[in-house]
Design a protein around this motif. Structure first.
Motif, PDB file in Angstrom:
ATOM      1  N   MET A   1       0.334  -5.814   4.140  1.00 15.77           N
ATOM      2  CA  MET A   1       0.260  -7.149   3.943  1.00 15.77           C
ATOM      3  C   MET A   1      -0.344  -7.769   2.657  1.00 15.77           C
ATOM      4  O   MET A   1      -1.334  -7.118   2.436  1.00 15.77           O
ATOM      5  CB  MET A   1      -0.365  -8.012   4.997  1.00 15.77           C
ATOM      6  CG  MET A   1      -0.262  -9.579   5.089  1.00 15.77           C
ATOM      7  SD  MET A   1       0.819  -9.975   6.618  1.00 15.77           S
ATOM      8  CE  MET A   1       0.689 -11.456   6.377  1.00 15.77           C
ATOM      9  N   THR A   2       0.316  -8.502   1.871  1.00 15.25           N
ATOM     10  CA  THR A   2      -0.362  -9.147   0.878  1.00 15.25           C
ATOM     11  C   THR A   2      -0.885 -10.421   1.026  1.00 15.25           C
ATOM     12  O   THR A   2      -0.708 -11.020   2.090  1.00 15.25           O
ATOM     13  CB  THR A   2       0.971  -9.278  -0.117  1.00 15.25           C
ATOM     14  OG1 THR A   2       1.629 -10.222   0.397  1.00 15.25           O
ATOM     15  CG2 THR A   2       1.616  -8.132  -0.611  1.00 15.25           C
ATOM     16  N   SER A   3      -2.052 -10.406   0.308  1.00  9.80           N
ATOM     17  CA  SER A   3      -2.909 -11.663   0.460  1.00  9.80           C
ATOM     18  C   SER A   3      -3.190 -12.380  -0.877  1.00  9.80           C
ATOM     19  O   SER A   3      -4.112 -11.427  -1.645  1.00  9.80           O
ATOM     20  CB  SER A   3      -4.140 -11.250   1.270  1.00  9.80           C
ATOM     21  OG  SER A   3      -4.739 -10.372   0.892  1.00  9.80           O
ATOM     22  N   LEU A  21      -2.664  -5.946  -7.428  1.00  9.71           N
ATOM     23  CA  LEU A  21      -3.428  -4.995  -7.429  1.00  9.71           C
ATOM     24  C   LEU A  21      -3.002  -4.207  -6.437  1.00  9.71           C
ATOM     25  O   LEU A  21      -3.180  -4.635  -5.259  1.00  9.71           O
ATOM     26  CB  LEU A  21      -4.842  -5.226  -7.049  1.00  9.71           C
ATOM     27  CG  LEU A  21      -6.042  -4.122  -7.226  1.00  9.71           C
ATOM     28  CD1 LEU A  21      -5.783  -3.529  -8.702  1.00  9.71           C
ATOM     29  CD2 LEU A  21      -7.394  -4.620  -6.936  1.00  9.71           C
ATOM     30  N   TYR A  22      -2.423  -2.592  -6.529  1.00 10.45           N
ATOM     31  CA  TYR A  22      -2.016  -1.858  -5.645  1.00 10.45           C
ATOM     32  C   TYR A  22      -3.448  -0.945  -5.100  1.00 10.45           C
ATOM     33  O   TYR A  22      -3.958  -0.483  -6.106  1.00 10.45           O
ATOM     34  CB  TYR A  22      -0.995  -1.033  -5.838  1.00 10.45           C
ATOM     35  CG  TYR A  22       0.527  -1.770  -6.200  1.00 10.45           C
ATOM     36  CD1 TYR A  22       1.223  -1.865  -4.809  1.00 10.45           C
ATOM     37  CD2 TYR A  22       0.679  -2.449  -7.359  1.00 10.45           C
ATOM     38  CE1 TYR A  22       2.342  -2.364  -5.085  1.00 10.45           C
ATOM     39  CE2 TYR A  22       1.897  -3.198  -7.203  1.00 10.45           C
ATOM     40  CZ  TYR A  22       2.638  -3.035  -5.907  1.00 10.45           C
ATOM     41  OH  TYR A  22       3.858  -3.762  -6.297  1.00 10.45           O
ATOM     42  N   ILE A  53      -3.233  -8.601  -3.364  1.00 15.23           N
ATOM     43  CA  ILE A  53      -3.536  -7.289  -3.088  1.00 15.23           C
ATOM     44  C   ILE A  53      -2.547  -6.518  -2.031  1.00 15.23           C
ATOM     45  O   ILE A  53      -1.953  -7.379  -1.169  1.00 15.23           O
ATOM     46  CB  ILE A  53      -4.775  -7.259  -2.124  1.00 15.23           C
ATOM     47  CG1 ILE A  53      -6.068  -8.008  -2.893  1.00 15.23           C
ATOM     48  CG2 ILE A  53      -5.267  -5.876  -2.110  1.00 15.23           C
ATOM     49  CD1 ILE A  53      -6.255  -7.715  -4.474  1.00 15.23           C
ATOM     50  N   VAL A  54      -1.913  -5.637  -2.744  1.00  9.01           N
ATOM     51  CA  VAL A  54      -1.225  -4.739  -2.062  1.00  9.01           C
ATOM     52  C   VAL A  54      -1.508  -3.315  -1.383  1.00  9.01           C
ATOM     53  O   VAL A  54      -2.110  -2.519  -2.106  1.00  9.01           O
ATOM     54  CB  VAL A  54       0.375  -4.455  -2.500  1.00  9.01           C
ATOM     55  CG1 VAL A  54       1.106  -3.627  -1.787  1.00  9.01           C
ATOM     56  CG2 VAL A  54       0.732  -5.918  -3.177  1.00  9.01           C
ATOM     57  N   ASP A  55      -1.994  -3.246  -0.023  1.00  9.92           N
ATOM     58  CA  ASP A  55      -2.514  -2.043   0.444  1.00  9.92           C
ATOM     59  C   ASP A  55      -1.332  -1.199   0.889  1.00  9.92           C
ATOM     60  O   ASP A  55      -0.762  -1.434   1.755  1.00  9.92           O
ATOM     61  CB  ASP A  55      -3.337  -2.389   1.786  1.00  9.92           C
ATOM     62  CG  ASP A  55      -4.059  -1.068   2.408  1.00  9.92           C
ATOM     63  OD1 ASP A  55      -3.715   0.096   1.939  1.00  9.92           O
ATOM     64  OD2 ASP A  55      -5.186  -1.309   2.852  1.00  9.92           O
TER      65      ASP A  55
END
Length: 104
Positions: A1-3, A21-22, A53-55
């Motif tokens: 999930m992006t935040s 940011l990955y 942020i992309v996890d």
């Protein structure tokens, strides 16, 4: 999930830097990259940036869109052109030049 980290949820205005940011989980390198990015943004882009942020552990399919081959990777989506920086962002001068905040 992006935040979003900087609290900007509306559409990004033209004078706002849109950064993604990955990362892959909560690794030391990923946390260091986020910490360094926040510091650089506050020092050089205060009030004019949005960090997403992309996890990739949670959403691996999102790597394809920005052609992510290594992590952590920072992608400057706006202002155009798109720019990428790989690593923990600890080399401040390299990051500032890479993002085109400071001239080469």
């Amino acid at each position: 999930m992006t935040s979003p980290v900087n609290g900007i949820h509306a559409d990004v205005s033209p004078d706002v830097w849109d950064l993604r940011l990955y990362v892959a989980g909560q690794t030391r390198k990923s946390l260091l990259a986020l910490s360094n990015l926040k510091r650089l943004c506050e020092e050089h882009l205060a009030g004019k940036y949005r960090i997403e942020i992309v996890d990739l552990l949670q959403h691996p399919q999102l790597a394809e869109g920005d052609q992510i081959l290594a992590i952590p990777t920072l992608v400057r989506r706006l202002p155009e052109p798109i720019r990428k920086i790989i690593g923990d962002l600890s080399n401040t001068e390299r990051v500032l030049v890479g993002l085109d905040i400071r001239p080469r």
